[in-house]
Design a protein around this motif. Sequence first.
Motif, PDB file in Angstrom:
ATOM      1  N   PHE A  48       0.683  -1.238   0.001  1.00 44.88           N
ATOM      2  CA  PHE A  48      -0.014  -0.024  -0.024  1.00 44.88           C
ATOM      3  C   PHE A  48       0.866   1.368  -0.154  1.00 44.88           C
ATOM      4  O   PHE A  48       0.465   2.473  -0.313  1.00 44.88           O
ATOM      5  CB  PHE A  48      -0.817   0.193   1.104  1.00 44.88           C
ATOM      6  CG  PHE A  48      -2.059  -1.033   0.818  1.00 44.88           C
ATOM      7  CD1 PHE A  48      -3.045  -0.589   0.085  1.00 44.88           C
ATOM      8  CD2 PHE A  48      -1.968  -2.455   1.363  1.00 44.88           C
ATOM      9  CE1 PHE A  48      -4.117  -1.533  -0.050  1.00 44.88           C
ATOM     10  CE2 PHE A  48      -2.867  -3.425   1.071  1.00 44.88           C
ATOM     11  CZ  PHE A  48      -4.142  -2.828   0.343  1.00 44.88           C
ATOM     12  N   MET A  49       1.881   1.208   0.464  1.00 41.61           N
ATOM     13  CA  MET A  49       3.031   2.323   0.306  1.00 41.61           C
ATOM     14  C   MET A  49       3.128   2.677  -1.041  1.00 41.61           C
ATOM     15  O   MET A  49       3.390   3.845  -1.737  1.00 41.61           O
ATOM     16  CB  MET A  49       4.504   2.019   0.999  1.00 41.61           C
ATOM     17  CG  MET A  49       5.393   3.298   1.040  1.00 41.61           C
ATOM     18  SD  MET A  49       4.417   4.407   2.184  1.00 41.61           S
ATOM     19  CE  MET A  49       4.357   5.721   1.353  1.00 41.61           C
ATOM     20  N   TYR A 107       0.131   4.068  -2.573  1.00 39.99           N
ATOM     21  CA  TYR A 107       0.006   5.574  -2.212  1.00 39.99           C
ATOM     22  C   TYR A 107       1.065   6.374  -3.000  1.00 39.99           C
ATOM     23  O   TYR A 107       0.515   7.516  -3.574  1.00 39.99           O
ATOM     24  CB  TYR A 107       0.423   5.793  -0.936  1.00 39.99           C
ATOM     25  CG  TYR A 107       0.361   7.171  -0.370  1.00 39.99           C
ATOM     26  CD1 TYR A 107      -0.729   7.781  -0.073  1.00 39.99           C
ATOM     27  CD2 TYR A 107       1.746   7.629  -0.169  1.00 39.99           C
ATOM     28  CE1 TYR A 107      -0.862   8.954   0.339  1.00 39.99           C
ATOM     29  CE2 TYR A 107       1.553   9.125   0.239  1.00 39.99           C
ATOM     30  CZ  TYR A 107       0.427   9.660   0.316  1.00 39.99           C
ATOM     31  OH  TYR A 107       0.521  11.048   0.806  1.00 39.99           O
ATOM     32  N   ARG A 128      -0.602   6.937  -6.568  1.00 40.93           N
ATOM     33  CA  ARG A 128      -1.672   7.636  -6.508  1.00 40.93           C
ATOM     34  C   ARG A 128      -1.304   9.215  -6.132  1.00 40.93           C
ATOM     35  O   ARG A 128      -2.057  10.052  -6.862  1.00 40.93           O
ATOM     36  CB  ARG A 128      -2.657   7.341  -5.474  1.00 40.93           C
ATOM     37  CG  ARG A 128      -3.620   5.980  -5.849  1.00 40.93           C
ATOM     38  CD  ARG A 128      -4.638   5.614  -5.044  1.00 40.93           C
ATOM     39  NE  ARG A 128      -5.866   6.138  -5.498  1.00 40.93           N
ATOM     40  CZ  ARG A 128      -7.034   5.812  -5.238  1.00 40.93           C
ATOM     41  NH1 ARG A 128      -7.053   4.799  -4.364  1.00 40.93           N
ATOM     42  NH2 ARG A 128      -8.213   6.370  -5.860  1.00 40.93           N
ATOM     43  N   SER A 129      -0.337   9.498  -5.517  1.00 42.24           N
ATOM     44  CA  SER A 129       0.059  10.623  -4.993  1.00 42.24           C
ATOM     45  C   SER A 129       0.900  11.606  -5.929  1.00 42.24           C
ATOM     46  O   SER A 129       0.595  12.688  -6.129  1.00 42.24           O
ATOM     47  CB  SER A 129       0.806  10.674  -3.557  1.00 42.24           C
ATOM     48  OG  SER A 129       1.847   9.878  -3.512  1.00 42.24           O
ATOM     49  N   LEU A 155       3.809   9.458   4.373  1.00 49.16           N
ATOM     50  CA  LEU A 155       2.310   9.925   4.264  1.00 49.16           C
ATOM     51  C   LEU A 155       2.332  11.226   4.984  1.00 49.16           C
ATOM     52  O   LEU A 155       1.547  12.134   4.412  1.00 49.16           O
ATOM     53  CB  LEU A 155       1.474   8.829   5.028  1.00 49.16           C
ATOM     54  CG  LEU A 155       0.614   8.079   4.086  1.00 49.16           C
ATOM     55  CD1 LEU A 155       1.860   7.058   3.326  1.00 49.16           C
ATOM     56  CD2 LEU A 155      -0.328   7.206   4.683  1.00 49.16           C
ATOM     57  N   ILE A 193     -10.320   0.877   1.863  1.00 44.91           N
ATOM     58  CA  ILE A 193      -9.895   2.044   0.956  1.00 44.91           C
ATOM     59  C   ILE A 193     -11.126   2.249  -0.084  1.00 44.91           C
ATOM     60  O   ILE A 193     -11.466   3.470  -0.279  1.00 44.91           O
ATOM     61  CB  ILE A 193      -8.386   1.788  -0.052  1.00 44.91           C
ATOM     62  CG1 ILE A 193      -7.225   1.965   1.033  1.00 44.91           C
ATOM     63  CG2 ILE A 193      -8.428   2.735  -0.964  1.00 44.91           C
ATOM     64  CD1 ILE A 193      -6.035   1.430   0.583  1.00 44.91           C
ATOM     65  N   SER A 215     -13.560   5.401  -0.196  1.00 52.31           N
ATOM     66  CA  SER A 215     -13.502   6.394  -1.493  1.00 52.31           C
ATOM     67  C   SER A 215     -14.881   6.396  -1.964  1.00 52.31           C
ATOM     68  O   SER A 215     -15.359   7.674  -2.562  1.00 52.31           O
ATOM     69  CB  SER A 215     -12.522   5.681  -2.535  1.00 52.31           C
ATOM     70  OG  SER A 215     -11.242   5.821  -2.144  1.00 52.31           O
ATOM     71  N   PHE A 269      -6.867   9.625  -0.370  1.00 50.87           N
ATOM     72  CA  PHE A 269      -5.633  10.040   0.605  1.00 50.87           C
ATOM     73  C   PHE A 269      -5.967   9.825   2.272  1.00 50.87           C
ATOM     74  O   PHE A 269      -4.928   9.500   2.933  1.00 50.87           O
ATOM     75  CB  PHE A 269      -4.655  11.050   0.394  1.00 50.87           C
ATOM     76  CG  PHE A 269      -4.303  11.147  -1.200  1.00 50.87           C
ATOM     77  CD1 PHE A 269      -3.481  10.162  -1.671  1.00 50.87           C
ATOM     78  CD2 PHE A 269      -4.913  12.142  -2.011  1.00 50.87           C
ATOM     79  CE1 PHE A 269      -3.094  10.260  -3.173  1.00 50.87           C
ATOM     80  CE2 PHE A 269      -4.464  12.182  -3.328  1.00 50.87           C
ATOM     81  CZ  PHE A 269      -3.453  10.872  -3.875  1.00 50.87           C
ATOM     82  N   SER A 277      -7.992   7.652   3.329  1.00 44.46           N
ATOM     83  CA  SER A 277      -8.216   6.077   3.820  1.00 44.46           C
ATOM     84  C   SER A 277      -6.589   5.476   3.969  1.00 44.46           C
ATOM     85  O   SER A 277      -6.470   4.772   4.820  1.00 44.46           O
ATOM     86  CB  SER A 277      -8.949   5.151   2.649  1.00 44.46           C
ATOM     87  OG  SER A 277      -8.333   5.543   1.456  1.00 44.46           O
ATOM     88  N   TYR A 278      -5.773   6.135   3.032  1.00 50.05           N
ATOM     89  CA  TYR A 278      -4.345   5.707   3.242  1.00 50.05           C
ATOM     90  C   TYR A 278      -3.875   6.112   4.755  1.00 50.05           C
ATOM     91  O   TYR A 278      -3.207   5.277   5.369  1.00 50.05           O
ATOM     92  CB  TYR A 278      -3.590   6.228   2.134  1.00 50.05           C
ATOM     93  CG  TYR A 278      -3.608   5.261   1.079  1.00 50.05           C
ATOM     94  CD1 TYR A 278      -3.063   4.294   0.863  1.00 50.05           C
ATOM     95  CD2 TYR A 278      -4.449   5.827  -0.026  1.00 50.05           C
ATOM     96  CE1 TYR A 278      -3.128   3.500  -0.514  1.00 50.05           C
ATOM     97  CE2 TYR A 278      -4.672   5.324  -1.359  1.00 50.05           C
ATOM     98  CZ  TYR A 278      -3.818   3.946  -1.584  1.00 50.05           C
ATOM     99  OH  TYR A 278      -4.093   3.429  -2.816  1.00 50.05           O
ATOM    100  N   LYS A 279      -4.039   7.289   5.048  1.00 41.12           N
ATOM    101  CA  LYS A 279      -3.699   7.657   6.366  1.00 41.12           C
ATOM    102  C   LYS A 279      -4.191   7.274   7.488  1.00 41.12           C
ATOM    103  O   LYS A 279      -3.620   6.762   8.400  1.00 41.12           O
ATOM    104  CB  LYS A 279      -3.851   9.220   6.260  1.00 41.12           C
ATOM    105  CG  LYS A 279      -3.006  10.111   5.426  1.00 41.12           C
ATOM    106  CD  LYS A 279      -3.039  11.462   5.472  1.00 41.12           C
ATOM    107  CE  LYS A 279      -2.204  12.221   4.716  1.00 41.12           C
ATOM    108  NZ  LYS A 279      -2.320  13.546   4.408  1.00 41.12           N
TER     109      LYS A 279
END
Length: 189
Positions: free
Chosen positions: A43-44, A47, A50-51, A104, A171, A175, A182, A184-186
Amino acid sequence: MISRIIRRYRIELGHFQLLSSNAQKMILSYALYLAAYPLLATFMNAYLWRSSGSLWSIVIYNLGYVIGLPIAFYFNGKLLTHVHVLRLYFLGSILQAITPCLVLFFPLRGLLGLGVYGCIYGFGAGLFWANKNYLDLQITRGTNRIYYNSIGQIFDLLMNIVVPMSAGWFIVLLSGSGEAPFTSYKIIM
Protein backbone atom coordinates in the motif's frame (compact mmCIF):
# COMPACT_ATOMS: atom_id res chain seq x y z
CA MET A 1 -16.65 -30.50 11.07
CA ILE A 2 -16.61 -27.77 13.71
CA SER A 3 -15.63 -30.32 16.35
CA ARG A 4 -12.66 -31.42 14.19
CA ILE A 5 -11.54 -27.81 13.80
CA ILE A 6 -11.78 -27.23 17.55
CA ARG A 7 -9.89 -30.46 18.24
CA ARG A 8 -7.15 -29.47 15.77
CA TYR A 9 -6.96 -26.01 17.33
CA ARG A 10 -6.45 -27.55 20.78
CA ILE A 11 -3.70 -29.84 19.46
CA GLU A 12 -1.90 -26.88 17.85
CA LEU A 13 -2.30 -24.81 20.98
CA GLY A 14 -0.73 -27.65 22.98
CA HIS A 15 2.24 -27.74 20.58
CA PHE A 16 2.55 -23.96 20.80
CA GLN A 17 2.58 -24.08 24.59
CA LEU A 18 5.43 -26.61 24.50
CA LEU A 19 7.67 -23.95 22.94
CA SER A 20 9.76 -21.81 25.26
CA SER A 21 8.25 -18.50 26.30
CA ASN A 22 10.87 -16.69 24.20
CA ALA A 23 9.86 -18.67 21.11
CA GLN A 24 6.19 -17.91 21.78
CA LYS A 25 6.97 -14.21 22.07
CA MET A 26 8.99 -14.27 18.83
CA ILE A 27 6.13 -15.95 16.97
CA LEU A 28 3.68 -13.35 18.26
CA SER A 29 5.98 -10.45 17.37
CA TYR A 30 6.49 -11.93 13.90
CA ALA A 31 2.71 -12.29 13.50
CA LEU A 32 2.31 -8.59 14.30
CA TYR A 33 5.04 -7.75 11.79
CA LEU A 34 3.29 -9.87 9.16
CA ALA A 35 0.01 -8.08 9.84
CA ALA A 36 1.66 -4.72 9.19
CA TYR A 37 3.96 -5.69 6.31
CA PRO A 38 1.39 -5.65 3.47
CA LEU A 39 0.35 -2.18 4.54
CA LEU A 40 3.93 -0.98 4.71
CA ALA A 41 4.99 -2.46 1.38
CA THR A 42 2.15 -2.90 -1.09
CA PHE A 43 0.00 0.00 0.00
CA MET A 44 3.00 2.29 0.29
CA ASN A 45 3.69 1.73 -3.40
CA ALA A 46 0.01 2.26 -4.21
CA TYR A 47 0.02 5.50 -2.23
CA LEU A 48 3.14 6.75 -4.02
CA TRP A 49 1.55 5.97 -7.37
CA ARG A 50 -1.72 7.70 -6.51
CA SER A 51 -0.07 10.75 -4.98
CA SER A 52 2.57 11.38 -7.64
CA GLY A 53 1.38 9.50 -10.71
CA SER A 54 5.03 8.87 -11.47
CA LEU A 55 6.62 5.48 -11.82
CA TRP A 56 9.93 7.08 -10.81
CA SER A 57 8.71 7.82 -7.31
CA ILE A 58 8.02 4.11 -6.77
CA VAL A 59 11.31 3.09 -8.37
CA ILE A 60 13.40 5.51 -6.30
CA TYR A 61 11.65 4.59 -3.03
CA ASN A 62 12.19 0.86 -3.65
CA LEU A 63 15.74 1.43 -4.87
CA GLY A 64 16.43 3.22 -1.58
CA TYR A 65 14.98 0.20 0.21
CA VAL A 66 17.28 -2.17 -1.69
CA ILE A 67 20.30 0.04 -0.96
CA GLY A 68 19.43 0.29 2.74
CA LEU A 69 19.23 -3.49 3.28
CA PRO A 70 22.90 -4.45 2.82
CA ILE A 71 24.04 -1.30 4.60
CA ALA A 72 21.98 -2.37 7.62
CA PHE A 73 23.37 -5.91 7.55
CA TYR A 74 26.90 -4.49 7.52
CA PHE A 75 26.30 -2.04 10.37
CA ASN A 76 24.36 -4.65 12.31
CA GLY A 77 27.49 -6.80 12.46
CA LYS A 78 29.47 -3.85 13.81
CA LEU A 79 26.76 -2.75 16.25
CA LEU A 80 26.29 -6.21 17.78
CA THR A 81 29.58 -5.79 19.66
CA HIS A 82 28.15 -2.73 21.45
CA VAL A 83 24.34 -3.07 21.40
CA HIS A 84 22.19 -6.01 22.51
CA VAL A 85 20.50 -7.95 19.72
CA LEU A 86 17.00 -7.27 21.10
CA ARG A 87 17.55 -3.52 20.93
CA LEU A 88 18.65 -3.74 17.31
CA TYR A 89 15.65 -5.97 16.53
CA PHE A 90 13.36 -3.39 18.15
CA LEU A 91 15.06 -0.51 16.32
CA GLY A 92 14.56 -2.28 13.00
CA SER A 93 10.87 -2.79 13.76
CA ILE A 94 10.39 0.85 14.73
CA LEU A 95 12.21 2.19 11.67
CA GLN A 96 10.03 0.08 9.40
CA ALA A 97 6.87 1.33 11.11
CA ILE A 98 7.80 5.00 11.21
CA THR A 99 9.14 5.45 7.67
CA PRO A 100 5.87 4.93 5.75
CA CYS A 101 4.13 7.23 8.21
CA LEU A 102 6.79 9.87 7.49
CA VAL A 103 6.17 9.48 3.75
CA LEU A 104 2.43 10.00 4.26
CA PHE A 105 2.45 12.76 6.86
CA PHE A 106 5.78 14.53 6.20
CA PRO A 107 6.51 14.07 2.51
CA LEU A 108 9.89 15.28 1.34
CA ARG A 109 9.75 17.03 -2.00
CA GLY A 110 11.42 15.34 -4.92
CA LEU A 111 12.84 11.98 -5.72
CA LEU A 112 15.87 12.41 -3.47
CA GLY A 113 13.60 12.66 -0.43
CA LEU A 114 11.80 9.47 -1.42
CA GLY A 115 15.15 7.76 -1.87
CA VAL A 116 16.18 8.82 1.64
CA TYR A 117 12.92 7.48 3.08
CA GLY A 118 13.41 4.25 1.11
CA CYS A 119 16.94 3.90 2.55
CA ILE A 120 15.64 4.38 6.08
CA TYR A 121 12.94 1.76 5.47
CA GLY A 122 15.51 -0.64 4.00
CA PHE A 123 17.90 -0.01 6.88
CA GLY A 124 15.12 -0.86 9.34
CA ALA A 125 14.26 -4.02 7.39
CA GLY A 126 17.92 -5.07 7.38
CA LEU A 127 18.19 -4.63 11.15
CA PHE A 128 14.91 -6.48 11.68
CA TRP A 129 15.78 -9.49 9.53
CA ALA A 130 19.39 -9.85 10.62
CA ASN A 131 18.41 -9.89 14.27
CA LYS A 132 15.21 -11.90 13.83
CA ASN A 133 17.15 -14.68 12.13
CA TYR A 134 19.79 -14.64 14.87
CA LEU A 135 17.16 -14.74 17.62
CA ASP A 136 15.27 -17.54 15.84
CA LEU A 137 18.41 -19.66 15.78
CA GLN A 138 19.09 -18.98 19.45
CA ILE A 139 15.63 -19.84 20.80
CA THR A 140 14.73 -22.89 18.69
CA ARG A 141 16.29 -26.34 18.55
CA GLY A 142 15.60 -29.53 16.55
CA THR A 143 11.94 -30.29 15.91
CA ASN A 144 10.92 -27.11 17.71
CA ARG A 145 12.65 -25.17 14.93
CA ILE A 146 10.64 -26.97 12.27
CA TYR A 147 7.37 -26.32 14.12
CA TYR A 148 8.37 -22.72 14.81
CA ASN A 149 9.15 -22.07 11.13
CA SER A 150 5.94 -23.80 10.04
CA ILE A 151 3.85 -21.55 12.29
CA GLY A 152 5.68 -18.53 10.86
CA GLN A 153 4.86 -19.67 7.32
CA ILE A 154 1.18 -20.17 8.19
CA PHE A 155 0.98 -16.65 9.65
CA ASP A 156 2.77 -15.33 6.56
CA LEU A 157 0.28 -16.97 4.21
CA LEU A 158 -2.79 -15.90 6.17
CA MET A 159 -1.69 -12.31 6.71
CA ASN A 160 -0.70 -11.86 3.06
CA ILE A 161 -4.26 -12.82 2.09
CA VAL A 162 -6.38 -11.23 4.82
CA VAL A 163 -4.62 -7.90 5.39
CA PRO A 164 -4.40 -6.67 1.76
CA MET A 165 -7.97 -7.76 1.10
CA SER A 166 -9.23 -5.94 4.20
CA ALA A 167 -7.17 -2.81 3.55
CA GLY A 168 -8.20 -2.68 -0.12
CA TRP A 169 -11.83 -3.11 0.86
CA PHE A 170 -11.46 -0.28 3.40
CA ILE A 171 -9.88 2.06 0.82
CA VAL A 172 -12.64 1.34 -1.73
CA LEU A 173 -15.33 1.73 0.93
CA LEU A 174 -14.05 5.13 2.08
CA SER A 175 -13.44 6.34 -1.48
CA GLY A 176 -16.99 5.36 -2.41
CA SER A 177 -18.39 7.29 0.55
CA GLY A 178 -16.95 10.54 -0.75
CA GLU A 179 -13.77 10.59 1.34
CA ALA A 180 -10.56 11.44 -0.46
CA PRO A 181 -8.55 8.29 -1.19
CA PHE A 182 -5.54 9.78 0.60
CA THR A 183 -7.56 9.96 3.82
CA SER A 184 -8.09 6.21 3.75
CA TYR A 185 -4.35 5.59 3.29
CA LYS A 186 -3.58 7.83 6.25
CA ILE A 187 -6.16 6.07 8.43
CA ILE A 188 -4.69 2.68 7.53
CA MET A 189 -1.14 3.79 8.34
